[in-house]
Design an enzyme around this catalytic site. Structure first.
Site, PDB file in Angstrom:
ATOM      1  N   PRO A 117       0.820  -1.205   0.000  1.00 15.33           N
ATOM      2  CA  PRO A 117       0.000   0.000   0.000  1.00 15.33           C
ATOM      3  C   PRO A 117       0.856   1.259   0.000  1.00 15.33           C
ATOM      4  O   PRO A 117       1.915   1.297   0.603  1.00 15.33           O
ATOM      5  CB  PRO A 117      -0.812  -0.109   1.298  1.00 15.33           C
ATOM      6  CG  PRO A 117      -0.163  -1.171   2.102  1.00 15.33           C
ATOM      7  CD  PRO A 117       0.632  -2.036   1.188  1.00 15.33           C
ATOM      8  N   GLU A 135       9.011  13.718  -1.180  1.00 16.28           N
ATOM      9  CA  GLU A 135       7.585  14.039  -1.167  1.00 16.28           C
ATOM     10  C   GLU A 135       6.710  12.849  -0.783  1.00 16.28           C
ATOM     11  O   GLU A 135       5.604  13.041  -0.282  1.00 16.28           O
ATOM     12  CB  GLU A 135       7.153  14.571  -2.522  1.00 16.28           C
ATOM     13  CG  GLU A 135       7.193  13.538  -3.625  1.00 16.28           C
ATOM     14  CD  GLU A 135       6.608  14.073  -4.937  1.00 16.28           C
ATOM     15  OE1 GLU A 135       6.758  15.268  -5.203  1.00 16.28           O
ATOM     16  OE2 GLU A 135       6.019  13.279  -5.674  1.00 16.28           O
TER      17      GLU A 135
HETATM   18  C1  NOJ Z   1       4.166  15.555  -8.379  1.00 15.58           C
HETATM   19  C2  NOJ Z   1       5.486  16.237  -8.289  1.00 15.58           C
HETATM   20  O1  NOJ Z   1       6.529  15.372  -7.997  1.00 15.58           O
HETATM   21  C3  NOJ Z   1       5.382  17.333  -7.250  1.00 15.58           C
HETATM   22  O2  NOJ Z   1       6.634  17.913  -7.013  1.00 15.58           O
HETATM   23  C4  NOJ Z   1       4.399  18.331  -7.746  1.00 15.58           C
HETATM   24  O3  NOJ Z   1       4.213  19.284  -6.744  1.00 15.58           O
HETATM   25  C5  NOJ Z   1       3.052  17.670  -8.041  1.00 15.58           C
HETATM   26  N1  NOJ Z   1       3.202  16.515  -8.856  1.00 15.58           N
HETATM   27  C6  NOJ Z   1       2.124  18.635  -8.766  1.00 15.58           C
HETATM   28  O4  NOJ Z   1       2.650  18.971 -10.003  1.00 15.58           O
END
Ligand code: NOJ
Length: 702
Positions: free
Chosen positions: A195, A509
């Site tokens: 997941p 991220e």
């Molecule tokens: C995924 C990207 O990796 C991220 O950096 C970005 O903010 C979002 N998409 C929106 O474009």
């Protein structure tokens, strides 16, 4: 096993499994570390083997391609061979060092088919002391004009069931965590079910992995397989034949299943094999850059590595949104969109970031979610949703641009295409002209989701061509570019130095939108895999490591490790990813992020073991300052860092940002200590890294 025994008995695998027609043709690297042997089988198949310090690395492997209607893999004969010695130096526009040496021996094998119409193909090898590159060339000829590649059959036959550091084969995604397993245990589909990790595996073959693939043999050799100069051709995945540990090229198909549409004269990207008996040999290798063409951009004076902050992490963590309204149907009585009240890139918030950037000398600021379209950006698969020139009503671009200018902060642009790249291409000139008008020097592009309308793949030839068009077009406008959701890099930053970085991997991220996040070993693997092809916009520098969103997610590193990433991950573009308020709470640690450079003259890889730890030292460009970064996986460890690289007889002051004694990524990630001390070239620092921890050191002449 069988093969190992044969080798011990002194047999060559060539002679065992193939009836070979001609004598092998060999070429050794300049210092004779690597030897490559080429030979034709009795069926007219081109084959090669490679040895590193006399140890087999690649054994009897086929070369060639299948083309629609015929093939270029057998019934071939050698018509000529050519040799060339290459030894030159060049200076990258930006990079890990000032000067790079390109030193290798080149061998070209000219082949012709023995059957009519006697099509011609060359195979060119370049043999360096730390690896090999080879590619196929198709000269202009009457019998080969336009053709479609249906399969590349390049093989990398290995000597055993090596340990592999891999991510699953996928035509569109590469943000996977790495798995470390024996080649025989690779099971790409199993991983897809975890997941929080990208669920789509579009390659039906569960034995396929992506490159750069890192392998470690039981004898302690490190091998990296990748490619260089990926232009007008699909990316290469690697299929593993588990019975005999053979890897075969698996090209990413187009929407119809074909691999590449070519026209002579043409040459494929280079297939690369980097080899070393130290892990650091892999990251110190520059063969991928050396196999790329020099810069196409003549005047590069406008290309400047940079650090930036942005309205970004607050959206990634779900605390604000890219979109202005909740949905396109949320309109007032005049038909105007109603603001949701959660839009991140609003003028007031943007000014707050600009103030922060200006106060701390960060100089660059990115706002995502500034333009219309975000209400339906993901999952709608619509072609024309994004407009790259119209700001949302609460993003006053005039005011923001003049405010940023008055504060000496450059605005960085964001163009998310949501996979609709034809829509983007239609608007590019207008969008770039608008960037020039407001003096934006840089654009971050995005390609989230399926490529529409036809369903091409992110890593197929069609998109590969699009990426180079974007690199060229942005260069024409003197704009620097950072591409997200694109094919992993292959050293093209040498040819397009305005193409500063790609995401193309699992960045920080993921901690913002999955509970699973990323294992602490991840950052110790990336330099040997994803980063081998080129810089990554990893977005390091998170300071608030727990409970940064309502769901209570956490980052799986300590704060000191976040600092160290600016040194251990080379990139000419580094985001300071966290929120101003989180930096303001820890001003002493933030000092490191303010000062850490993005331009270097020299890089030394002090020691490393992939999946375990990594220690890097870099000298700042045009300066006597040095920076050291070291990181570890989930295990705490003590590292001895010798500063013998410093100038002898000189005194320096080191500022050491390390994990506090009780720090731990799990229980106490934000605990750090900062210590200043005098050091010289004789100093040996003994530093304890917490589990998931790291250390960042700045060293300046006293
Ligand atoms: C995924 C990207 O990796 C991220 O950096 C970005 O903010 C979002 N998409 C929106 O474009």
């Amino acid at each position: 096993m069988k093969r190992t025994i044969l080798f011990l008995l002194g047999f060559s695998w060539f002679s065992i499994c193939q009836v070979l027609a001609d004598e092998p043709i060999s070429v050794s690297s300049p210092s004779k570390t690597i030897t490559l042997s080429f030979q034709m089988s009795s069926l007219g198949e081109p084959m090669y083997e490679a040895k590193y310090k006399n140890k087999p690395v690649i054994i009897s492997s086929h070369l060639g391609l299948e083309i629609e209607g015929f093939n270029l893999k057998d019934e071939l004969r050698i018509t000529d061979t050519q040799r060339k010695n290459i030894d030159e130096q060049w200076n990258p526009v930006w990079g890990e060092e000032k000067t790079i040496r390109n030193r290798c021996e080149e061998l070209t094998i000219k082949l012709k088919q023995t059957i009519s119409p006697e099509r011609e193909m060359n195979i060119v090898f370049r043999v360096f002391d730390d690896g090999i590159g080879f590619r196929y060339e198709f000269p202009e000829q009457a019998a080969l004009k336009n053709f479609i590649v249906t399969k590349e059959i390049t093989e990398f036959s290995l000597t055993g069931n090596h340990k592999a550091f891999w991510i699953p084969g996928n035509y569109d995604a590469n943000a996977y965590p790495y798995t470390i397993s024996r080649l025989s245990e690779v099971n790409a589909w199993k991983l897809a079910k975890i997941p929080g990790y990208i669920p789509v595996i579009n390659d039906p073959d569960q034995n396929t992995v992506q490159t750069p693939l890192l392998l470690k043999t039981d004898e302690g050799l490190y091998i990296n397989i990748h490619e260089a100069a990926l232009l007008n051709y699909p990316a290469m995945l690697l299929h593993i034949e588990k019975d005999d540990y053979k890897l075969t090229a698996n090209l990413v198909p187009d929407a119809f299943g074909n691999k590449a549409y070519l026209r002579t004269p043409f040459h494929t990207p280079w297939r690369t094999i980097i080899v070393g008996d130290k892990a650091t040999d892999i990251i110190a290798s520059r063969i991928i850059l050396n196999l790329n063409e020099p810069s196409k951009i003549k005047d590069t004076s406008w290309i400047k590595p940079l650090k930036f902050i942005g309205v970004w992490w607050e959206m990634i963590t779900g605390n604000s949104t890219w979109s202005y309204a909740n949905s396109l149907s949320d309109v007032d009585s005049n038909g105007k969109l109603k603001p949701s009240g959660k839009h991140g890139a609003n003028t007031a918030n943007v000014k707050r970031y600009i103030d922060f950037a200006s106060k701390h000398g960060i100089n660059n600021f990115l706002a995502e979610g500034w333009n219309t379209g975000w209400e339906e950006w993901y999952g709608y698969w619509k072609e024309d949703i994004f407009d790259f020139i119209t700001p949302y009503p609460d993003f006053d671009i005039e005011e923001i641009a003049s405010y940023a200018k008055s504060k000496k902060v450059s605005l960085l642009m964001h163009h998310e295409t949501s996979g609709s790249v034809t829509n983007y291409e239609r608007q590019m000139d207008t969008a770039y002209r608008m960037m020039k008008h407001y003096e934006y020097p840089f654009v971050k592009t995005g390609h989230v989701g399926r490529i529409i309308p036809r369903g091409e793949h992110h890593d197929g030839q069609w998109m590969v061509n699009y990426y180079s068009r974007v690199a060229q077009k942005t260069a024409d406008y003197k704009i620097m570019v950072d591409m997200h959701e694109v094919v992993r890099p292959t050293g093209l930053q040498r040819t397009y130095p305005n193409w500063l970085a790609c995401e193309s991997g699992r960045g920080n991220e993921v901690n913002g939108f999955t509970r699973e996040g990323t294992a602490p070993s991840h950052e110790t693997i990336l330099p040997f895999t994803r980063l081998v092809g080129g810089p990554m916009d990893f977005t390091p520098g998170l300071f608030k490591l727990r409970n940064y969103n309502e769901a209570g997610f956490s980052v799986h590193t300590t704060l000191a490790k976040q600092l160290a990433l600016y040194v251990v991950f080379y990139s000419p573009v580094q985001m300071l990813a966290d929120l101003p308020e989180n930096y303001e709470k820890k001003p002493d640690a933030f000092e490191f992020l303010k000062e850490v450079p993005v331009e270097w003259d020299k890089t030394l890889y002090l020691d490393a073991e992939p999946g375990e730890f990594l220690m890097t030292a870099r000298q700042q460009k045009d300066s006597e300052n040095w920076y050291v970064g070291a990181i570890t996986n989930e295990n705490s460890r003590s590292l001895d860092i010798s500063l013998s690289f410093l100038d002898k007889g000189k005194n320096y002051i080191a500022t050491i940002y390390s994990d506090a004694i009780d720090a731990s990524w799990k229980d106490n990630p934000e605990a750090y200590t900062i210590k200043k001390m005098k050091v010289t070239a004789k100093t040996n620092l003994k530093i304890k890294l917490a589990d998931g921890g790291g250390v960042a050191i700045s060293i300046k002449p006293e």
